[in-house]
Write an enzyme that holds these catalytic residues in place. Structure first.
Site, PDB file in Angstrom:
ATOM      1  N   CYS A   1       3.592  -4.477   6.720  1.00  0.00           N
ATOM      2  CA  CYS A   1       3.189  -4.278   5.326  1.00  0.00           C
ATOM      3  C   CYS A   1       4.369  -3.800   4.478  1.00  0.00           C
ATOM      4  O   CYS A   1       5.442  -3.487   4.982  1.00  0.00           O
ATOM      5  CB  CYS A   1       2.049  -3.260   5.248  1.00  0.00           C
TER       6      CYS A   1
ATOM      7  N   HIS B   1       0.837  -1.199   0.000  1.00  0.00           N
ATOM      8  CA  HIS B   1       0.000   0.000   0.000  1.00  0.00           C
ATOM      9  C   HIS B   1       0.874   1.253   0.000  1.00  0.00           C
ATOM     10  O   HIS B   1       2.072   1.206   0.304  1.00  0.00           O
ATOM     11  CB  HIS B   1      -0.952   0.020   1.208  1.00  0.00           C
TER      12      HIS B   1
END
Length: 411
Positions: free
Chosen positions: A114, A101
């Site tokens: 992440c 992301h």
């Protein structure tokens, strides 16, 4: 082939935006993330078309290494774990919270697990990919290479109806506390699995996992063989329930074998196969998924089982069905096996990294039954992949995923 003019330019800056209009069919795309270099490399048709800096997990919140695929995409998402932190252009890799992301990229690991991307690159990448695109996360910098080998699947001509197992629900079993992973997925059924015809109308890629057999597969064979020679071992479901244990101990008493200690000893298995007139027990298993659902699994043979397989990934990046030719590429990932896991799997020797062509060497050792090969080759498409690993997939594999293979970095 997209952006072929960029091939040979090596690392492209994040200012180079790959046009989303060129995305088309994303099945031949592959993404590789290097944690040591803090970079992402995007491949299409086997060619490097873009790279970007990234920021992976920091100490205590490390990004797992392994073989993933994009499970879900949202232009705007808020974290369910970290105080609704914004995650624009989110591309999910696990249902437990790992994703690509947009985020701050300070040129060192800084996330909570992440993979953060610069804003412009995150937007561009989001527009190109689709669910199912493979994402390989490695501690080291790894590179895809073309691989030609007679054991790799090749398309069999015009697509046919393929007989595969359906209605298979994955559930975990055989938990190995030393690895903190689920080693084997089992098919939880209350009745015999009914085969159905699966058509290749939409051409969805196959996800194939080749691994060593676990206790569940061994018990299924034992149940079938015991029943065949007159013992009532129950439904061959891989569960060592009361009926199965009773049948095993009954056979052991018949053959004057010890009924104490481990349930499945080598002497018991050898005696059972001999009594049933069956060939030697298989030592490998092939499992197949399509559209994030289980389709087929079958026993296979692995040569030289005392030598570690390692962890390897292969994918079809182009295919000519008319001429029966698929173009494959692949890579090898480092995957540390603790001593306890090697002992349980009967591994005595680990391959020497870089000593030879590891991709070809592992394919030399795998024997897929002809009937299973025919089914797979009839359904083969661009984007179909094969993962080979000593350990089966972990607990991240489940409803709505491909096979997720977690690898362990050497400390």
């Amino acid at each position: 082939m997209m952006l072929r003019a960029f091939v040979g330019a090596c690392l492209l800056s994040t200012s180079v935006l790959v046009q989303s209009a060129l995305a088309g069919d994303a099945r031949s795309m592959q993404i590789i993330v290097s944690k040591s270099e803090q970079t992402l490399s995007l491949y299409e048709d086997g060619a490097l078309i873009a790279t970007s800096k990234v920021s992976t997990g920091k100490p205590g919140h490390e990004t797992p290494s392994g073989i993933f695929s994009i499970l879900d995409k949202k232009k705007y998402h808020e974290s369910n774990i970290y105080s609704a932190a914004p995650m624009p252009f989110m591309q999910r890799l696990t249902w437990s919270g790992i994703a690509l992301h947009e985020g701050r990229v300070p040129n060192y690991p800084a996330s909570h697990g992440c993979i953060r991307l610069p804003a412009k690159f995150a937007t561009s990448l989001y527009g190109m990919t689709a669910r199912g695109v493979h994402v390989i996360v490695s501690n080291d910098d790894v590179t895809l290479q073309t691989i030609n080998h007679p054991n790799l699947l090749q398309p069999s001509g015009k697509p046919k109806d393929v007989l595969m197992l359906s209605d298979v629900e994955l559930r975990p079993a055989n938990f190995d506390s030393s690895l903190k992973l689920v080693e084997v997925a089992v098919n939880q059924t209350t009745s015999a699995i009914k085969p159905k015809v699966v058509r290749e109308a939409e051409g969805s890629p196959l996800r194939i996992l080749i691994t060593r057999r676990g206790d569940r597969e061994k018990i299924m064979d034992v149940q079938r063989l015991l029943t065949a020679i007159g013992f009532d071992a129950g439904v061959p479901d891989g569960h060592a329930g009361e009926m199965t244990v009773s049948a095993i101990n009954g056979f052991k008493r018949w053959k004057s074998l010890k009924t104490t200690g481990p349930l499945l000893t080598d002497s018991f298995v050898d005696a059972l196969y001999a009594s049933a007139g069956a060939d030697a027990a298989p030592n490998g298993q092939i499992m197949v998924r399509q559209d994030f659902k289980p389709l087929l699994e079958a026993p296979i043979h692995i040569k030289e089982p005392q030598i570690a397989l390692g962890t390897h990934f292969f994918e079809v990046i182009d295919m000519d069905r008319e001429h029966g030719k698929a173009q494959w590429n692949g890579l090898t990932l480092d995957n540390y096996l603790p001593a306890s896991a090697k002992k349980r799997l009967g591994i005595e020797t680990e391959d020497t990294t870089g000593a030879y062509d590891q991709l070809s060497a592992v394919l030399d050792r795998i024997e897929i039954p002809a009937d299973v090969r025919r089914q797979l080759e009839a359904a083969l498409t661009t984007g179909s992949s094969i993962t080979v690993s000593d350990l089966s997939h972990g607990q991240e594999t489940g409803d709505g995923t491909d096979f997720i293979t977690i690898t362990r970095d050497r400390s």
